[in-house]
Design a protein around this motif. Structure first.
Motif, PDB file in Angstrom:
ATOM      1  N   ASP A 130       0.962  -1.371  -0.013  1.00 56.88           N
ATOM      2  CA  ASP A 130      -0.131  -0.216   0.056  1.00 56.88           C
ATOM      3  C   ASP A 130       1.037   1.467   0.191  1.00 56.88           C
ATOM      4  N   ASN A 131       0.724   2.059  -0.936  1.00 61.88           N
ATOM      5  CA  ASN A 131       1.510   3.171  -1.108  1.00 61.88           C
ATOM      6  C   ASN A 131       0.758   4.534  -0.590  1.00 61.88           C
ATOM      7  N   VAL A 132      -0.430   4.343  -0.462  1.00 66.08           N
ATOM      8  CA  VAL A 132      -1.296   5.532   0.150  1.00 66.08           C
ATOM      9  C   VAL A 132      -1.328   5.509   1.610  1.00 66.08           C
ATOM     10  N   THR A 133      -1.720   4.578   2.470  1.00 68.37           N
ATOM     11  CA  THR A 133      -1.524   4.305   3.638  1.00 68.37           C
ATOM     12  C   THR A 133      -0.457   3.192   4.055  1.00 68.37           C
ATOM     13  N   PRO A 134       0.611   3.369   4.009  1.00 68.23           N
ATOM     14  CA  PRO A 134       1.447   2.345   4.132  1.00 68.23           C
ATOM     15  C   PRO A 134       1.492   1.291   5.374  1.00 68.23           C
ATOM     16  N   PRO A 135       2.234   0.274   5.235  1.00 70.85           N
ATOM     17  CA  PRO A 135       1.908  -0.722   6.179  1.00 70.85           C
ATOM     18  C   PRO A 135       2.294  -0.425   7.716  1.00 70.85           C
ATOM     19  N   GLU A 136       3.132   0.735   7.888  1.00 63.06           N
ATOM     20  CA  GLU A 136       3.217   1.095   9.437  1.00 63.06           C
ATOM     21  C   GLU A 136       2.082   1.815   9.841  1.00 63.06           C
ATOM     22  N   VAL A 137       1.257   2.385   8.978  1.00 62.05           N
ATOM     23  CA  VAL A 137      -0.042   2.929   9.524  1.00 62.05           C
ATOM     24  C   VAL A 137      -0.868   1.687  10.214  1.00 62.05           C
ATOM     25  N   ALA A 138      -1.084   0.361   9.356  1.00 58.56           N
ATOM     26  CA  ALA A 138      -1.502  -0.782   9.825  1.00 58.56           C
ATOM     27  C   ALA A 138      -0.985  -1.095  11.324  1.00 58.56           C
ATOM     28  N   VAL A 139       0.127  -1.058  11.252  1.00 59.24           N
ATOM     29  CA  VAL A 139       1.088  -1.556  12.505  1.00 59.24           C
ATOM     30  C   VAL A 139       0.609  -0.628  13.720  1.00 59.24           C
ATOM     31  N   ASP A 140       0.711   0.609  13.596  1.00 55.73           N
ATOM     32  CA  ASP A 140       0.344   1.445  14.526  1.00 55.73           C
ATOM     33  C   ASP A 140      -1.262   1.405  14.929  1.00 55.73           C
ATOM     34  N   MET A 141      -1.989   1.301  13.911  1.00 52.05           N
ATOM     35  CA  MET A 141      -3.423   1.152  14.319  1.00 52.05           C
ATOM     36  C   MET A 141      -3.512  -0.035  15.169  1.00 52.05           C
ATOM     37  N   HIS A 142      -2.893  -1.471  14.775  1.00 48.52           N
ATOM     38  CA  HIS A 142      -3.067  -2.619  15.438  1.00 48.52           C
ATOM     39  C   HIS A 142      -2.470  -2.187  16.885  1.00 48.52           C
ATOM     40  N   LYS A 143      -1.523  -1.554  16.960  1.00 48.98           N
ATOM     41  CA  LYS A 143      -0.590  -1.343  18.307  1.00 48.98           C
ATOM     42  C   LYS A 143      -1.585  -0.648  19.396  1.00 48.98           C
ATOM     43  N   PHE A 144      -2.352   0.209  18.853  1.00 45.96           N
ATOM     44  CA  PHE A 144      -3.200   1.126  19.578  1.00 45.96           C
ATOM     45  C   PHE A 144      -4.899   0.797  19.810  1.00 45.96           C
ATOM     46  N   LEU A 145      -5.265   0.139  18.896  1.00 48.43           N
ATOM     47  CA  LEU A 145      -6.759  -0.333  19.148  1.00 48.43           C
ATOM     48  C   LEU A 145      -6.583  -1.562  20.038  1.00 48.43           C
ATOM     49  N   PRO A 146      -7.313  -1.711  21.093  1.00 46.50           N
ATOM     50  CA  PRO A 146      -7.467  -2.733  22.080  1.00 46.50           C
ATOM     51  C   PRO A 146      -7.829  -4.120  21.679  1.00 46.50           C
ATOM     52  N   THR A 147      -8.637  -4.026  20.624  1.00 51.69           N
ATOM     53  CA  THR A 147      -9.226  -5.601  20.309  1.00 51.69           C
ATOM     54  C   THR A 147      -9.055  -5.525  18.854  1.00 51.69           C
ATOM     55  N   SER A 148      -7.985  -5.812  18.502  1.00 53.82           N
ATOM     56  CA  SER A 148      -7.827  -5.925  16.662  1.00 53.82           C
ATOM     57  C   SER A 148      -6.938  -7.070  16.413  1.00 53.82           C
ATOM     58  N   ASP A 149      -7.258  -7.329  15.302  1.00 48.58           N
ATOM     59  CA  ASP A 149      -6.427  -8.597  14.408  1.00 48.58           C
ATOM     60  C   ASP A 149      -5.906  -7.984  13.118  1.00 48.58           C
ATOM     61  N   LEU A 150      -4.803  -8.060  12.847  1.00 42.76           N
ATOM     62  CA  LEU A 150      -3.953  -7.572  11.768  1.00 42.76           C
ATOM     63  C   LEU A 150      -3.850  -8.643  10.687  1.00 42.76           C
ATOM     64  N   TYR A 151      -4.248  -8.558   9.341  1.00 46.59           N
ATOM     65  CA  TYR A 151      -3.871  -9.372   8.193  1.00 46.59           C
ATOM     66  C   TYR A 151      -3.292  -8.814   7.166  1.00 46.59           C
ATOM     67  N   TRP A 152      -2.185  -9.376   6.661  1.00 47.45           N
ATOM     68  CA  TRP A 152      -1.793  -8.872   5.352  1.00 47.45           C
ATOM     69  C   TRP A 152      -1.844  -9.632   4.031  1.00 47.45           C
ATOM     70  N   ILE A 153      -1.977  -8.706   2.938  1.00 41.44           N
ATOM     71  CA  ILE A 153      -2.143  -9.355   1.702  1.00 41.44           C
ATOM     72  C   ILE A 153      -1.153  -8.987   0.889  1.00 41.44           C
ATOM     73  N   GLU A 154      -0.199 -10.017   0.200  1.00 41.73           N
ATOM     74  CA  GLU A 154       0.940  -9.879  -0.553  1.00 41.73           C
ATOM     75  C   GLU A 154       0.646  -9.220  -1.896  1.00 41.73           C
ATOM     76  N   LYS A 155       1.624  -8.430  -2.488  1.00 39.22           N
ATOM     77  CA  LYS A 155       1.391  -8.081  -3.844  1.00 39.22           C
ATOM     78  C   LYS A 155       0.040  -7.267  -3.866  1.00 39.22           C
ATOM     79  N   CYS A 156      -0.165  -6.340  -2.964  1.00 39.87           N
ATOM     80  CA  CYS A 156      -1.642  -5.681  -3.120  1.00 39.87           C
ATOM     81  C   CYS A 156      -1.464  -4.369  -2.566  1.00 39.87           C
TER      82      CYS A 156
END
Length: 259
Positions: free
Chosen positions: A203-229
């Motif tokens: 993701d070039n618009v909201t890069p992967p580090e955005v997802a990592v930070d959201m996952h870190k600060f959301l109390p109840t979250s699961d993070l899944y990656w999709i490659e070549k996407c």
């Protein structure tokens, strides 16, 4: 597969299937067709799927912001459903989902974010340089995806039309600015609903580090990656996106039944 858009009162929307309600929210430069595969998949599997047309270009200038659109979505949910919903948002739609979940938690059972703004995003900027240059617009549209072929001539034409419409262009820039100003880092810990993050690894618009930070600060979250996407997983990798989401919804429901 294209679905018929219904019009009721001040709402235009797609509606399909029966069961637990899913409300799908598209991004700033997106549209209802972005979720065609998701609508088909879940409406065939005991879910009632809604995709409202968000009033991006219909609001008065002074009310062209994410909070106003979140209030519009809240009214849509109250009007069309009788139970808390699962909100699924891409890009700006995810940001609106975050605002809605924080302000009206009783309306949102689960929240699903894919390429969501809310922390950091790369945009066209404060204006559209070279907006009359179709090749430039084509290149910028292709950058949203890992596979540039997803940016079909029809999609490029839609983006080109928006940025070259004076009022739509102004409102698009206003909403982009609203998203940048409305940083939700301090709000994420207050969201108690289960959250599913499905992110394109490229993701070039909201890069992967955005997802990592959201996952870190959301109390109840699961993070899944999709490659070549890239930024719009439900368009670029619809089968993977739908399967991840379907399994997550079943997992969350089973957890609630166990409690």
């Amino acid at each position: 597969m294209r679905f018929i858009t219904k019009k009721e009162k001040k709402f235009s929307f797609i509606e399909a299937g029966e069961g637990h309600p899913l409300v799908l929210l598209h991004g700033l430069m997106g549209g209802l067709s972005n979720f065609d595969n998701t609508v088909k998949f879940f409406s065939d599997r005991d879910y009632k799927v809604f995709v409202p047309v968000m009033p991006i270009y219909d609001l008065p200038i002074l009310n062209t912001n994410l909070t106003t659109i979140a209030k519009y979505v809240a009214k849509f949910i109250e009007e069309k459903t009788t139970e808390p919903v699962t909100v699924i948002g891409n890009s700006m739609g995810g940001h609106i989902g975050l605002i809605l979940t924080l302000a009206r938690p009783h309306l949102v059972k689960n929240l699903v974010l894919t390429g969501s703004s809310g922390l950091y995003e790369r945009t066209f900027g404060d204006s559209f340089p070279r907006k009359s240059d179709k090749e430039y617009i084509k290149k910028k549209t292709e950058e949203v995806f890992y596979d540039p072929a997803i940016a079909t001539p029809e999609l490029v034409d839609e983006v080109f039309s928006v940025v070259n419409d004076r009022m739509k262009g102004i409102k698009t820039v206003m909403l982009a600015r609203s998203a940048i100003k409305h940083n939700m880092l301090n709000d994420l810990p207050k969201i108690t609903a289960p959250v599913c993050l499905i992110w394109g690894k490229q993701d070039n618009v909201t890069p992967p580090e955005v997802a990592v930070d959201m996952h870190k600060f959301l109390p109840t979250s699961d993070l899944y990656w999709i490659e070549k996407c890239g930024h719009a997983a439900m368009m670029e990798k619809p089968n993977e996106f739908n399967e991840i989401l379907y399994e997550w919804l079943k997992k969350v429901e089973n957890k609630k039944m166990e409690v």
